[in-house]
Motif scaffolding. Sequence first.
Motif, PDB file in Angstrom:
ATOM      1  N   ARG A   1       0.881  -1.184   0.129  1.00  0.00           N
ATOM      2  CA  ARG A   1      -0.039  -0.010  -0.006  1.00  0.00           C
ATOM      3  C   ARG A   1       0.810   1.312   0.068  1.00  0.00           C
ATOM      4  O   ARG A   1       0.256   2.342  -0.187  1.00  0.00           O
ATOM      5  CB  ARG A   1      -0.857   0.014   1.320  1.00  0.00           C
ATOM      6  CG  ARG A   1      -2.188   0.984   0.861  1.00  0.00           C
ATOM      7  CD  ARG A   1      -3.263   0.732   2.127  1.00  0.00           C
ATOM      8  NE  ARG A   1      -4.296   1.915   2.070  1.00  0.00           N
ATOM      9  CZ  ARG A   1      -5.012   1.967   2.853  1.00  0.00           C
ATOM     10  NH1 ARG A   1      -5.121   0.957   3.889  1.00  0.00           N
ATOM     11  NH2 ARG A   1      -5.953   3.086   2.986  1.00  0.00           N
ATOM     12  N   ASN A   2       2.179   1.117  -0.013  1.00  0.00           N
ATOM     13  CA  ASN A   2       2.960   2.242  -0.063  1.00  0.00           C
ATOM     14  C   ASN A   2       3.131   2.703  -1.476  1.00  0.00           C
ATOM     15  O   ASN A   2       3.851   3.813  -1.721  1.00  0.00           O
ATOM     16  CB  ASN A   2       4.381   1.973   0.828  1.00  0.00           C
ATOM     17  CG  ASN A   2       4.364   1.872   2.033  1.00  0.00           C
ATOM     18  OD1 ASN A   2       3.499   2.544   2.781  1.00  0.00           O
ATOM     19  ND2 ASN A   2       5.184   1.051   2.614  1.00  0.00           N
TER      20      ASN A   2
ATOM     21  N   ASP B   1       2.471   4.546  -4.956  1.00  0.00           N
ATOM     22  CA  ASP B   1       1.730   6.017  -5.116  1.00  0.00           C
ATOM     23  C   ASP B   1       0.361   5.883  -5.674  1.00  0.00           C
ATOM     24  O   ASP B   1      -0.592   6.640  -5.133  1.00  0.00           O
ATOM     25  CB  ASP B   1       2.505   6.755  -6.116  1.00  0.00           C
ATOM     26  CG  ASP B   1       3.902   7.362  -5.679  1.00  0.00           C
ATOM     27  OD1 ASP B   1       3.912   7.344  -4.482  1.00  0.00           O
ATOM     28  OD2 ASP B   1       4.773   7.706  -6.527  1.00  0.00           O
TER      29      ASP B   1
ATOM     30  N   HIS C   1      -2.122   5.837  -3.013  1.00  0.00           N
ATOM     31  CA  HIS C   1      -2.119   7.138  -2.065  1.00  0.00           C
ATOM     32  C   HIS C   1      -3.069   7.909  -2.875  1.00  0.00           C
ATOM     33  O   HIS C   1      -3.844   8.659  -2.235  1.00  0.00           O
ATOM     34  CB  HIS C   1      -0.755   7.718  -1.930  1.00  0.00           C
ATOM     35  CG  HIS C   1      -0.036   6.952  -0.974  1.00  0.00           C
ATOM     36  ND1 HIS C   1      -0.366   6.884   0.188  1.00  0.00           N
ATOM     37  CD2 HIS C   1       1.523   6.804  -1.310  1.00  0.00           C
ATOM     38  CE1 HIS C   1       0.902   5.946   0.794  1.00  0.00           C
ATOM     39  NE2 HIS C   1       1.734   5.936   0.073  1.00  0.00           N
ATOM     40  N   ARG C   2      -3.032   8.016  -4.133  1.00  0.00           N
ATOM     41  CA  ARG C   2      -3.816   8.695  -4.817  1.00  0.00           C
ATOM     42  C   ARG C   2      -5.433   8.064  -4.801  1.00  0.00           C
ATOM     43  O   ARG C   2      -6.426   8.970  -5.123  1.00  0.00           O
ATOM     44  CB  ARG C   2      -3.347   8.767  -6.466  1.00  0.00           C
ATOM     45  CG  ARG C   2      -2.150   9.356  -6.568  1.00  0.00           C
ATOM     46  CD  ARG C   2      -1.689   9.589  -8.145  1.00  0.00           C
ATOM     47  NE  ARG C   2      -1.546   8.235  -8.773  1.00  0.00           N
ATOM     48  CZ  ARG C   2      -0.853   7.621  -9.155  1.00  0.00           C
ATOM     49  NH1 ARG C   2       0.461   7.886  -8.631  1.00  0.00           N
ATOM     50  NH2 ARG C   2      -0.763   6.601  -9.752  1.00  0.00           N
TER      51      ARG C   2
ATOM     52  N   PRO D   1      -6.974   5.352  -2.629  1.00  0.00           N
ATOM     53  CA  PRO D   1      -7.119   4.416  -1.632  1.00  0.00           C
ATOM     54  C   PRO D   1      -8.157   3.236  -1.761  1.00  0.00           C
ATOM     55  O   PRO D   1      -8.051   2.137  -1.338  1.00  0.00           O
ATOM     56  CB  PRO D   1      -7.194   5.176  -0.242  1.00  0.00           C
ATOM     57  CG  PRO D   1      -7.785   6.369  -0.785  1.00  0.00           C
ATOM     58  CD  PRO D   1      -7.334   6.550  -2.200  1.00  0.00           C
TER      59      PRO D   1
ATOM     60  N   TYR E   1      -7.520  -0.434  -3.269  1.00  0.00           N
ATOM     61  CA  TYR E   1      -6.692  -1.237  -2.795  1.00  0.00           C
ATOM     62  C   TYR E   1      -7.135  -2.748  -2.650  1.00  0.00           C
ATOM     63  O   TYR E   1      -6.519  -3.534  -3.029  1.00  0.00           O
ATOM     64  CB  TYR E   1      -6.072  -0.695  -1.205  1.00  0.00           C
ATOM     65  CG  TYR E   1      -5.264  -1.502  -0.753  1.00  0.00           C
ATOM     66  CD1 TYR E   1      -3.924  -1.907  -1.171  1.00  0.00           C
ATOM     67  CD2 TYR E   1      -5.585  -2.372   0.612  1.00  0.00           C
ATOM     68  CE1 TYR E   1      -3.009  -2.644  -0.457  1.00  0.00           C
ATOM     69  CE2 TYR E   1      -4.647  -3.093   1.177  1.00  0.00           C
ATOM     70  CZ  TYR E   1      -3.364  -3.272   0.653  1.00  0.00           C
ATOM     71  OH  TYR E   1      -2.377  -4.232   1.245  1.00  0.00           O
TER      72      TYR E   1
ATOM     73  N   ALA F   1      -0.921  13.888   2.911  1.00  0.00           N
ATOM     74  CA  ALA F   1      -1.521  12.827   1.990  1.00  0.00           C
ATOM     75  C   ALA F   1      -0.913  11.449   1.835  1.00  0.00           C
ATOM     76  O   ALA F   1      -1.521  10.670   1.033  1.00  0.00           O
ATOM     77  CB  ALA F   1      -1.546  13.633   0.629  1.00  0.00           C
ATOM     78  N   THR F   2       0.111  11.391   2.538  1.00  0.00           N
ATOM     79  CA  THR F   2       0.870  10.141   2.222  1.00  0.00           C
ATOM     80  C   THR F   2       1.277   9.417   3.601  1.00  0.00           C
ATOM     81  O   THR F   2       1.908   9.811   4.305  1.00  0.00           O
ATOM     82  CB  THR F   2       1.988  10.233   1.559  1.00  0.00           C
ATOM     83  OG1 THR F   2       2.043  10.966   0.281  1.00  0.00           O
ATOM     84  CG2 THR F   2       2.994   9.138   1.114  1.00  0.00           C
TER      85      THR F   2
ATOM     86  N   HIS G   1       3.160   6.202   5.518  1.00  0.00           N
ATOM     87  CA  HIS G   1       3.771   5.045   5.429  1.00  0.00           C
ATOM     88  C   HIS G   1       3.435   3.774   6.155  1.00  0.00           C
ATOM     89  O   HIS G   1       3.541   4.088   7.235  1.00  0.00           O
ATOM     90  CB  HIS G   1       5.455   5.349   5.620  1.00  0.00           C
ATOM     91  CG  HIS G   1       6.446   4.321   5.622  1.00  0.00           C
ATOM     92  ND1 HIS G   1       6.974   3.961   4.231  1.00  0.00           N
ATOM     93  CD2 HIS G   1       6.863   3.410   6.471  1.00  0.00           C
ATOM     94  CE1 HIS G   1       7.801   2.824   4.487  1.00  0.00           C
ATOM     95  NE2 HIS G   1       7.874   2.608   5.809  1.00  0.00           N
ATOM     96  N   TYR G   2       2.897   2.724   5.369  1.00  0.00           N
ATOM     97  CA  TYR G   2       2.620   1.504   6.291  1.00  0.00           C
ATOM     98  C   TYR G   2       3.692   0.717   6.429  1.00  0.00           C
ATOM     99  O   TYR G   2       4.546   0.301   5.706  1.00  0.00           O
ATOM    100  CB  TYR G   2       1.499   0.766   5.464  1.00  0.00           C
ATOM    101  CG  TYR G   2       0.529   1.452   5.138  1.00  0.00           C
ATOM    102  CD1 TYR G   2      -0.839   1.571   6.185  1.00  0.00           C
ATOM    103  CD2 TYR G   2       0.217   2.570   4.082  1.00  0.00           C
ATOM    104  CE1 TYR G   2      -1.854   2.255   6.020  1.00  0.00           C
ATOM    105  CE2 TYR G   2      -0.891   3.135   3.813  1.00  0.00           C
ATOM    106  CZ  TYR G   2      -2.032   3.245   4.946  1.00  0.00           C
ATOM    107  OH  TYR G   2      -3.233   3.802   4.543  1.00  0.00           O
TER     108      TYR G   2
ATOM    109  N   THR H   1     -10.009   2.658   3.451  1.00  0.00           N
ATOM    110  CA  THR H   1     -10.044   2.287   2.042  1.00  0.00           C
ATOM    111  C   THR H   1     -11.567   1.771   1.979  1.00  0.00           C
ATOM    112  O   THR H   1     -11.828   1.325   2.986  1.00  0.00           O
ATOM    113  CB  THR H   1      -9.149   1.314   1.567  1.00  0.00           C
ATOM    114  OG1 THR H   1      -9.424   0.874   0.108  1.00  0.00           O
ATOM    115  CG2 THR H   1      -8.950   0.109   2.657  1.00  0.00           C
TER     116      THR H   1
END
Length: 446
Positions: free
Chosen positions: A46-47, A49, A52-53, A55, A58, A170-171, A173-174, A291
Amino acid sequence: MTSPVMVIGSGPIGAVVARRLAEDGCPVTILEAGPPISDPPGHHVRNQDRFHRDPDSYFEAIASRLRYFDEAAPARGLPGASVSAAVGGQGVLWTNNCPRPALFERGELVAAGEWDHYLDVAQRYLGVAADTFAGSVRQQRISHRLRPLLVAAGREIREQPMAGHLVDPATIHYVATGDILAGTGVRIEHAAVRRVIVDRGRVSAVELDDGTTLDASAVVVAAGALDTPILLHRSGIRPQAMGKRLTYHPVLYSQLVLDRQLCGGADDVPPRLWIPPTPAAPWNTMILRDTNPVPPSPPDIDIPSDRLVEMQSFCPVDNHPENTMTIGDDGTVRFDVPLREADQVRMAAALADQNTLAGALGRFRSGLEPQWMALGFAHVMGTCRMGRSDDGTCVTDEFGRVWNTDNLYLATVGVIPNSLAVNPTLAGAALAIRSADRLLAQQNSY
């Protein structure tokens, strides 16, 4: 040269075991049957891009990574039960929510002080923080709106602890296996384990699918709550209690359209809130913008993202003695976990609760009214339970060592002996680190 400890499975729980062993100087190798599915391998899918745009794309994107046992099974057969195999295991796919179990969920096998210590260590290994989304305007306004309602019922609303951090508003990191193992030197080897070889109560090696054997000073099976008992069964290790008294979380899911006065604008940090379980309301609820796996219906197709939040409630199912996972000699798996009256009462109360909360915050999005996900989809636990004595109700001792073996340990949420309401990864990681400490003490005593 001393043979390494073999950790079978590269998910977050196997990773914390390997890290603990490596930090003490113990040679350790992780064996993983699945391929790399992220770049770099072992880091969270899920990291990327694109998630992130978008979700909400996913779940569809990872659907092919899940192998269901029987999607056509009746409800009591857990049609949602599935497994996956990849470098990083579930650590590259999980939702990363890591609430601490409430005191009434703790059980009796671990003393309170020791439990808190290992939960703290697990939080550090997993990179868990509770204040990641503190800057979210929606989070602050939702909390303010709901707090009086919840306090009046003896409940509270908190920031949801999560294994991850914000790179920018907006981002996210999982955290995944790659983060947990960073700097340890532990390698993940691609190898499908056919069986664990035990001779007179002591593990000597593991046999791979290609017939190769790898010597091991000890083995820790960290293959998840379902693949762990399957591997034990394939290895001829078949204690009476295996697959008995299992529990899981029926998941009630919905999405809300927030009242406009609760919104914070398009650039707002997404909220991630938690309503912990209580004895009177023993289910776990999260309110978050994460999500959405379900398509909306007209007229709510195009709703600005900053007006949307999901609600997820996890209802514990009692770990009844007749809840079973049966493994056939041909590897087939069958579940029989009927919902009993107490389970159904909790589920009905959770549904009423979501309706009340939604009424305070806005309205349900069309097509995303409260609905139960396929039963068995989330958080199967108790398939190989811990216990104090080998009395037929548990598979391991209170440190995760399989009964009648010296050096075979299990590290999975499958060992959790009691029914939890919260997401079980943090609890499973804490118990696994405790098991690793016991294994290290045993190794150092030889």
